[in-house]
Design an enzyme around this catalytic site. Structure first.
Site, PDB file in Angstrom:
ATOM      1  N   ARG A   1       0.792  -1.233   0.000  1.00 45.25           N
ATOM      2  CA  ARG A   1       0.000   0.000   0.000  1.00 45.25           C
ATOM      3  C   ARG A   1       0.828   1.289   0.000  1.00 45.25           C
ATOM      4  O   ARG A   1       0.275   2.357   0.242  1.00 45.25           O
ATOM      5  CB  ARG A   1      -1.010   0.022   1.159  1.00 45.25           C
ATOM      6  CG  ARG A   1      -1.959  -1.164   1.165  1.00 45.25           C
ATOM      7  CD  ARG A   1      -3.196  -0.923   2.009  1.00 45.25           C
ATOM      8  NE  ARG A   1      -2.894  -0.645   3.398  1.00 45.25           N
ATOM      9  CZ  ARG A   1      -3.807  -0.425   4.331  1.00 45.25           C
ATOM     10  NH1 ARG A   1      -5.100  -0.438   3.998  1.00 45.25           N
ATOM     11  NH2 ARG A   1      -3.474  -0.186   5.582  1.00 45.25           N
ATOM     12  N   ASP A   2       2.120   1.210  -0.324  1.00 37.98           N
ATOM     13  CA  ASP A   2       2.897   2.445  -0.509  1.00 37.98           C
ATOM     14  C   ASP A   2       4.181   2.181  -1.293  1.00 37.98           C
ATOM     15  O   ASP A   2       5.248   2.675  -0.932  1.00 37.98           O
ATOM     16  CB  ASP A   2       3.227   3.105   0.829  1.00 37.98           C
ATOM     17  CG  ASP A   2       3.592   4.585   0.665  1.00 37.98           C
ATOM     18  OD1 ASP A   2       3.210   5.183  -0.368  1.00 37.98           O
ATOM     19  OD2 ASP A   2       4.264   5.142   1.564  1.00 37.98           O
ATOM     20  N   LEU A   3       4.056   1.424  -2.369  1.00 36.36           N
ATOM     21  CA  LEU A   3       5.219   1.173  -3.211  1.00 36.36           C
ATOM     22  C   LEU A   3       5.549   2.421  -4.028  1.00 36.36           C
ATOM     23  O   LEU A   3       4.680   3.001  -4.675  1.00 36.36           O
ATOM     24  CB  LEU A   3       4.955  -0.013  -4.144  1.00 36.36           C
ATOM     25  CG  LEU A   3       4.837  -1.386  -3.475  1.00 36.36           C
ATOM     26  CD1 LEU A   3       4.420  -2.440  -4.508  1.00 36.36           C
ATOM     27  CD2 LEU A   3       6.149  -1.781  -2.809  1.00 36.36           C
TER      28      LEU A   3
ATOM     29  N   THR B   1       1.117   6.787  -1.770  1.00 34.51           N
ATOM     30  CA  THR B   1       1.513   8.153  -2.108  1.00 34.51           C
ATOM     31  C   THR B   1       0.875   8.562  -3.436  1.00 34.51           C
ATOM     32  O   THR B   1       0.822   7.777  -4.380  1.00 34.51           O
ATOM     33  CB  THR B   1       3.052   8.236  -2.196  1.00 34.51           C
ATOM     34  OG1 THR B   1       3.589   7.882  -0.907  1.00 34.51           O
ATOM     35  CG2 THR B   1       3.515   9.625  -2.583  1.00 34.51           C
TER      36      THR B   1
END
Length: 288
Positions: free
Chosen positions: A96-98, A135
């Site tokens: 959930r934030d690669l 992001t």
């Protein structure tokens, strides 16, 4: 920090990251060697594998020298990333934030995913989660339009954005807010339709969105198979992989396992060996 984000003085995100990292063991996921307590119980440190830099700073470093990752080098990095993501998803975790700043990189050409503060286990059947994850520049269109039921496909969109960034030398979609971010996505990939993305119009954000652009993708224009203008080139197979990752409909988006098996990795040039990869910038030199 509010009370909801702590548990007896310990940040929930740090607790979540600790639990995830201690349960995952993969060469391309940053390794935690041990947990160390400080002078009080609220001072807890993770002793982690050392890396020289992250992928974002390495891309910027190459660009400042007028260089960029070549096709064989991009293949090497993408294989490492996809292997780690496939392992993560097979173990029922979604990151959930690669993004490139969450991908560590060292002088041996090794890439490793880090920062698991937003990671969590998912379930089958999938249940609703917060949409305020990933992001902005790497956030998939379904989250931007209000979807709350999702799983591994959100990571795969981010992987597609990272793929494009490796080729371009800068992020693909650089919006200043959610509406502008959607505009940049649809401008490049074409607007959603019920044929391209069944059910998209039922998402909460779609009811207020008025997009007048066409539904045709311009990815092939951005990444042609040959170029005399300095544009980054991508073969037809490479474009097919990128298109599969950046598919608007999350149900049709390529999985990590599917991407790993893609024929692009088998065509010339073959992936470069890790020990032949470009060196990252020496971060220590910036602090001298």
């Amino acid at each position: 920090m509010n009370k909801e984000s702590q548990k007896e003085g310990f940040p929930i995100t740090a607790l979540r990251e600790t639990n995830v990292l201690l349960s995952l063991h993969h060469p391309n996921i940053v390794r935690v060697y041990e947990m160390v307590t400080g002078s009080s119980l609220d001072k807890i440190y993770m002793v982690m594998e050392y890396f020289d830099a992250d992928l974002k700073s390495t891309i910027s470093h190459l660009k400042a020298r007028g260089e960029a990752f070549g096709t064989a080098e991009v293949k090497c990095l993408m294989l490492q990333l996809l292997r780690a993501v496939e392992h993560l998803h097979r173990r029922w975790y979604v990151h959930r934030d690669l993004k490139t700043s969450n991908l560590l990189y060292n002088r041996a050409g090794k890439l490793a995913i880090c920062d698991f503060g937003l990671a969590r286990r998912y379930e089958d059947p999938i249940r609703p989660y917060t949409r305020l994850v990933v992001t902005l520049w790497y956030r998939p269109p379904e989250l931007l339009l209000g979807a709350r039921t999702y799983a591994t496909e959100v990571d795969m969109w981010s992987v597609g954005c990272i793929f494009g960034e490796l080729l371009l030398g800068e992020p693909l979609f650089q919006g200043q807010g959610e509406i502008e971010q959607l505009g940049k996505i649809f401008s490049l990939l074409g607007a959603p339709t019920e044929e391209r993305w069944p059910g998209w119009s039922e998402l909460s954000g779609a009811k207020t969105l008025k997009w007048r652009g066409g539904a045709t993708s311009r990815l092939a224009e951005m990444f042609p198979s040959t170029s005399f203008s300095g544009k980054p080139v991508l073969s037809k197979l490479g474009l097919d992989l990128l298109t599969g990752l950046l598919t608007l409909d999350p149900t049709r988006r390529l999985s990590a396992a599917g991407a790993l098996a893609h024929a692009w990795f088998d065509e010339f040039p073959l992936p470069k060996r890790q020990d032949e990869m470009p060196a990252p910038p020496d971060e220590r030199a910036h602090h001298r």
